[in-house]
Design an enzyme around this catalytic site. Structure first.
Site, short mmCIF file in Angstrom:
data_model
loop_
_atom_site.label_atom_id
_atom_site.label_comp_id
_atom_site.label_asym_id
_atom_site.label_seq_id
_atom_site.Cartn_x
_atom_site.Cartn_y
_atom_site.Cartn_z
N GLU A 147 -26.21 0.26 10.79
CA GLU A 147 -26.17 1.38 11.73
C GLU A 147 -27.12 1.15 12.91
O GLU A 147 -26.80 1.50 14.04
CB GLU A 147 -26.51 2.68 11.01
CG GLU A 147 -25.45 3.13 10.03
CD GLU A 147 -24.11 3.39 10.68
OE1 GLU A 147 -24.07 3.70 11.88
OE2 GLU A 147 -23.08 3.28 10.00
N CYS A 174 -7.90 6.37 18.34
CA CYS A 174 -8.19 7.44 19.31
C CYS A 174 -9.20 6.93 20.34
O CYS A 174 -10.30 7.46 20.49
CB CYS A 174 -8.73 8.67 18.58
SG CYS A 174 -8.76 10.17 19.58
N CYS A 227 -1.53 7.42 19.94
CA CYS A 227 -1.24 8.67 19.23
C CYS A 227 -0.17 8.51 18.16
O CYS A 227 -0.22 9.17 17.12
CB CYS A 227 -0.83 9.74 20.24
SG CYS A 227 -2.16 10.21 21.39
N CYS A 279 -1.66 7.61 14.86
CA CYS A 279 -2.75 8.44 14.38
C CYS A 279 -2.34 9.22 13.13
O CYS A 279 -1.32 9.91 13.13
CB CYS A 279 -3.20 9.42 15.47
SG CYS A 279 -4.53 10.52 14.95
N CYS A 296 -3.43 17.52 15.82
CA CYS A 296 -4.18 17.31 17.07
C CYS A 296 -3.72 18.29 18.14
O CYS A 296 -2.58 18.21 18.62
CB CYS A 296 -4.01 15.88 17.55
SG CYS A 296 -4.93 15.53 19.08
#
Length: 472
Positions: free
Chosen positions: A120, A276, A283, A286, A292
């Site tokens: 991270e 995205c 799309c 997705c 959405c």
């Protein structure tokens, strides 16, 4: 006297500047936030100002507010569907990354948390493709917290060379030494204690470690997650602003799967990084496309545009603003007479009977956010000696000028207010950046622009009470 706004689109009390989240594959937004953690139209009830030296009465303006339920997940079935669809997609499509393999295979919780922590920190400000080799080399050299704690700063900087932002590596080693020397070699087990005890660990990193390594059901928001949430709930504001950030963290916490919190958070980040994306989102690929709201609005507007004009909006343009105040406003009318009538009717809903003869046009404000330009026609109406209605509908409030400047209002509304101030006696308002004009310099909006502006009309649910009920 304060300004009233007539505009080309109706954005009931939720207008702000959209900004695309960061590019896929890194943690730019989350990192910057953690760095900070660690180190229209309106009506007045005052007399017009005069240059006679008398004390000026405080001016008050009506603003409307809304945090529309349209931007929330209200149905548990919808939340469950979102979790299931996203996790099923992630199980099939997730990228094979070395830190994910370590987190899955490592049984020792402290070593697992360390592995997640390193990844991270490296992913902040850095692309995934770049991090892979650095991460592999780092974990080969220092596979445990104890190994890193015993290393020299020179060794850490040498291995970090090329990743940039060298303070990240230094703070990572400082944290490892604190765990070894002060915490008995054991990583804090919750997001709260991770953020509290470890140097350089902010809200996002703490949530990622706690959910992935320890299974704590805590949501996370980085640039990729912010973009996903903004589009899924049709929020187009700047995700780094305090109000919007709070809303996004709340959504993330509501959505995180309690049974698989680490996988869910990684799935949300993966979706933003690979599907995205900031530009040209995929799309059709997705897993939560059916949920959405940005996509739903795009489809509706594209259908409408195909029946009228060529050119239609895309998902990059969709969004609304939540939690901000604005002056009462109405949609743009084709004639001055109709526009003035609509203005008065709207204001009377908020402030009671008003004198029509005192309504006057003050100027124009052009405000650009992203690649969309909005035009506001600003009107003013003075209540000379008249006491306005003291009881306002839900979602409205009276503000003094001083309160206005400290309230949560958008840049566009501040521009509108400057137009009003510039019309007051004894003031001289002028700025190249304010993009305001007088009535004589007004330009008639193009039809194509009207279509784009109209795309930003907010959805007001018929069952949305409280803040939204008065803004329909």
């Amino acid at each position: 006297m304060t300004p009233l706004v007539s505009r080309l689109s109706r954005l009931w009390a939720i207008m702000r500047k959209p900004r695309a989240a960061v590019g896929s594959g890194h943690r730019k937004q989350a990192a910057s936030q953690e760095g900070r953690q660690k180190h229209a139209k309106n009506n007045s009830q005052a007399k017009p100002s005069a240059c006679d030296g008398l004390a000026r009465q405080p001016e008050e303006v009506v603003l409307q507010a809304s945090v529309s339920s349209y931007h929330l997940f209200r149905d548990i079935a919808e939340v469950t569907a979102f979790r299931g669809s996203l996790l099923s997609w992630y199980d099939q499509e997730k990228r094979d990354l070395p830190w994910r393999r370590r987190a899955e295979d490592e049984m020792d919780l402290d070593r697992r948390a360390y592995a997640v922590w390193v990844s991270e920190v490296m992913l902040q400000q850095t692309q995934v493709a770049t991090v892979i080799n650095y991460y592999t080399g780092w974990m080969q050299k220092w596979p445990t917290l104890q190994d890193l704690a015993s290393a020299s700063l020179e060794e850490v900087n040498q291995l970090w060379a090329g990743l940039g932002y060298y303070s990240r590596g230094r703070r990572l080693q400082e944290g490892a030494r604190k765990v070894v020397e002060e915490l008995g070699g054991h990583m804090p087990r919750t997001a709260e204690t991770l953020q509290q005890l470890l140097p350089g660990v902010g809200r996002y990193t703490a949530g990622a470690i706690a959910s992935i390594a320890f299974g704590q059901a805590t949501g996370v928001v980085d640039g990729n997650v912010a973009r996903v949430l903004c589009r899924v709930r049709a929020i187009g504001a700047d995700p780094s602003s305090t109000l919007v950030s709070q809303q996004l963290w709340g959504l993330a916490q509501q959505l995180v799967d309690p049974a698989r919190p680490g996988d869910f958070n990684q799935a949300a980040m993966e979706l933003g990084a690979t599907v995205c994306t900031p530009q040209r989102p995929l799309c059709s690929q997705c897993p939560v496309e059916s949920l959405c709201r940005a996509r739903q609005r795009v489809e509706r507007e594209q259908l409408l545009a195909s029946r009228s004009l060529s050119g239609s909006p895309d998902v990059e343009e969709c969004g609304l603003l939540a939690g901000l105040w604005e002056f009462p406003s109405v949609t743009w009318e084709p004639s001055e007479q109709l526009q003035r009538k609509a203005l008065l009717q709207e204001l009377q809903r908020w402030a009671g009977p008003l004198p029509a003869t005192r309504l006057r046009h003050l100027g124009e404000v052009v405000h650009t956010f992203s690649h969309i330009k909005l035009t506001y026609q600003v009107y003013g109406l003075a209540l000379e000696g008249q006491t306005p209605v003291t009881t306002v509908p839900p979602g409205a409030r009276w503000l003094t000028q001083e309160e206005f400047h400290t309230a949560a209002v958008s840049t566009a509304m501040k521009k509108v207010f400057r137009v009003y101030q510039g019309q007051q006696p004894g003031t001289c308002m002028g700025s190249k950046r304010s993009q305001v004009s007088s009535p004589c310099s007004r330009k008639k909006p193009r039809m194509g622009q009207q279509v784009l502006d109209n795309f930003f009309r907010s959805h007001i649910s018929t069952d949305a009470h409280s803040l939204n009920s008065a803004a329909q």
